[in-house]
Design a protein around this motif. Sequence first.
Motif, mmCIF file in Angstrom:
data_model
loop_
_atom_site.group_PDB
_atom_site.id
_atom_site.type_symbol
_atom_site.label_atom_id
_atom_site.label_comp_id
_atom_site.label_asym_id
_atom_site.label_seq_id
_atom_site.Cartn_x
_atom_site.Cartn_y
_atom_site.Cartn_z
ATOM 1 N N VAL A 7 0.850 -1.188 0.000
ATOM 2 C CA VAL A 7 0.000 0.000 0.000
ATOM 3 C C VAL A 7 0.891 1.245 0.000
ATOM 4 N N ILE A 8 0.688 2.104 -1.000
ATOM 5 C CA ILE A 8 1.455 3.351 -1.089
ATOM 6 C C ILE A 8 0.444 4.479 -0.959
ATOM 7 N N ALA A 9 0.670 5.377 0.014
ATOM 8 C CA ALA A 9 -0.325 6.424 0.278
ATOM 9 C C ALA A 9 0.240 7.810 0.028
ATOM 10 N N ASP A 10 -0.638 8.684 -0.395
ATOM 11 C CA ASP A 10 -0.250 10.096 -0.509
ATOM 12 C C ASP A 10 -0.352 10.759 0.860
ATOM 13 N N GLU A 11 0.467 11.786 1.070
ATOM 14 C CA GLU A 11 0.500 12.503 2.352
ATOM 15 C C GLU A 11 -0.852 13.088 2.752
ATOM 16 N N SER A 12 -1.739 13.259 1.781
ATOM 17 C CA SER A 12 -3.045 13.858 2.075
ATOM 18 C C SER A 12 -3.864 13.031 3.070
ATOM 19 N N LEU A 13 -3.517 11.748 3.204
ATOM 20 C CA LEU A 13 -4.272 10.923 4.162
ATOM 21 C C LEU A 13 -4.041 11.381 5.593
ATOM 22 N N LEU A 14 -2.935 12.112 5.795
ATOM 23 C CA LEU A 14 -2.650 12.613 7.140
ATOM 24 C C LEU A 14 -3.412 13.912 7.410
ATOM 25 N N LEU A 15 -4.029 14.447 6.377
ATOM 26 C CA LEU A 15 -4.680 15.757 6.499
ATOM 27 C C LEU A 15 -6.200 15.630 6.376
ATOM 28 N N GLY A 16 -6.752 14.739 7.150
ATOM 29 C CA GLY A 16 -8.199 14.547 7.148
ATOM 30 C C GLY A 16 -8.540 13.377 8.048
ATOM 31 N N ASN A 17 -9.806 13.223 8.327
ATOM 32 C CA ASN A 17 -10.241 12.106 9.167
ATOM 33 C C ASN A 17 -11.664 11.719 8.784
ATOM 34 N N ASP A 18 -12.074 10.589 9.321
ATOM 35 C CA ASP A 18 -13.424 10.088 9.036
ATOM 36 C C ASP A 18 -13.751 10.100 7.543
ATOM 37 N N PHE A 19 -12.889 9.425 6.800
ATOM 38 C CA PHE A 19 -13.077 9.356 5.345
ATOM 39 C C PHE A 19 -14.083 8.263 4.980
ATOM 40 N N ALA A 20 -14.677 8.427 3.784
ATOM 41 C CA ALA A 20 -15.434 7.325 3.187
ATOM 42 C C ALA A 20 -14.511 6.606 2.219
#
Length: 574
Positions: free
Chosen positions: A341-354
């Motif tokens: 799994v490779i993630a973009d840094e944007s995953l650290l800038l939000g919460n409670d995603f769908a």
Amino acid sequence: MKISELLGKTHRDNPAEVELDSHKLMLRSAMIYQVGAGIYGYLPLAWKSLRKIEEIIRQEMDSAGSQELRLSILQPKELWDKTGRTDAFGDDLFTLTDRKGRTLVVAPTHEEELTAIVKAHVSSYRDLPKILYQIHTKFRDEPRSRGGLMRVREFDMKDAYSLDVSNDGLDSSYKKMVQAYKAIYKRCGLEVIQVEADSGAIGGKDSHEFVLLADSGEDAIVICEGCGYAANIEKARFSRVDYSTNGQSELKEVNTPQITTINGLTSFLDIPTHKTIKTLCYVAREELILVVIRGDLEVNEVKLKSVLGASEIRLASPKDIEKHGLSKGYISPVGINGFRVIADESLLLGNDFAAGGNKNEVHLINVNYPRDFKADDVSDLAQATEGQGCIKCTDEKLKIKKGIEVGHVFKLGDSFSKSIGATFADESGSLKPIIMGCYGIGLGRLLAAAIEQHNDEDGIKFPVAIAPYQVHLIAIDAGKPEISEMAKQVQLDLEQAGLEVLYDDRNESVGVKFKDADLMGMPIRIVVSLRNLKDNVLEVKARDSDQPEKVPCESFVEKVKSLLTERGFYDLKG
Ligand code: ATP
Ligand code: MG
């Protein structure tokens, strides 16, 4: 040079189906001849200009302390297999088979051979540092050659290679080359910007491109007008909006019948796109990889390639996805194992995603990273877009402009020296790989770019230092002996002052001669006519001005020199 004797005739009309101004103008002024797709012959005018560009480059490289050498174009394929670049270049690589059945590479660039030569001739730290360069032809089977000399399959390049004992040494060689490049573009009359660039899958650290901003360019350049940050979109970083709020809610499944897209999901759940996570499946070296990014952003494949260290990647096909037991349209890294799994840094800038529920017609809400899934790598994978925040000064909004890459400098590090075994003994006698940099400028593309930047509806406006001739001399009534005598004298006087003259001695109308002078684009036009002769004057006009001037015959050489001086000619000649 008399135009009546010059090879090649000018054309009044624009050739059909030609897009770029530089391409049109070079065809119309008989500078280039197309031999095949992406293959051109240079006619005398182009060759004269290219020789000047070559000389400017040579002078600047020499004064930066670089040594010129000359490498071979045919190279054993085994050398390319050692660095893995037979595969990295793939179909772009031209190869041929010799009479003994051995495969030879027709060199698209020269890091391999240069490193092999260095391996044989450098053994100690005392032999370093060095910068070596050549000006030679390259062959690349470009998938989309276009635009005259802009993207061709056979082209001349100045390629330079720096050799150092340490990264500090490399930094200083790199700086020297950047300075030399700036001087080269300035002398050639090109306004370029230096932008951060992708350093490719081969490895290495810093890389910059020199780019000429032009709507006809193929590269997208991200620019901050506030602080001057500039980067190729393949590399451009930006400041992501932080949408985090306090708290993390409980992970839940929701039924989402027939919802397979981010747009569908946001309207179904009535949430903004930045509240979703997108999971894309890519295949690199036969491996299926999950790439995760916040829903309001897009993945930039060049960034992804460099994170993966892969030269080729592709989106997984529905078949690949099915084969791995994944539900297309409902995929996410939550609750599944066995995939990188490779993630973009944007995953650290939000919460409670769908996000996808990994079951048909099911999504998850309140997904939080890293609470609900792990990523093997969190990196910058997102594509910069117009209006996003600058990474350096954060308040400015980024702009995106088109550009033409006219040069590339690149800190290679030790990747080539390690794979080819080019080492040196340091002061304590232990063997270390040589630290390398490489630096390229395409000559034909530089000429095309200069014309792209300097033209008007009438034709080319050559920058003084790379104009095939400085003066375009027109004789009206050239058949009359007193006129041809006068023209001959004018040419002689200019040549004695060290200037080059293209003399239109043809029996053409004044209109045709003026049109051709504008089309061919030499910096200064001089007209000799009976009327002027009577008044003992010549008419002198710069290509970039609308004002012809009557200049007394006694002082026209001085006038021409001063017009050229104003345009930097004598400063730029080197
Ligand atoms: P591009 O992204 O435009 O294909 P590149 O990254 O492949 O360029 P390099 O390998 O860094 O280019 O080559 C150095 C220089 O050689 C480029 O900056 C450009 O000036 C020139 N060049 C590269 N490819 C071509 C080509 N096909 N035709 C003309 N010039 C080229
Ligand atoms: Mg290329």
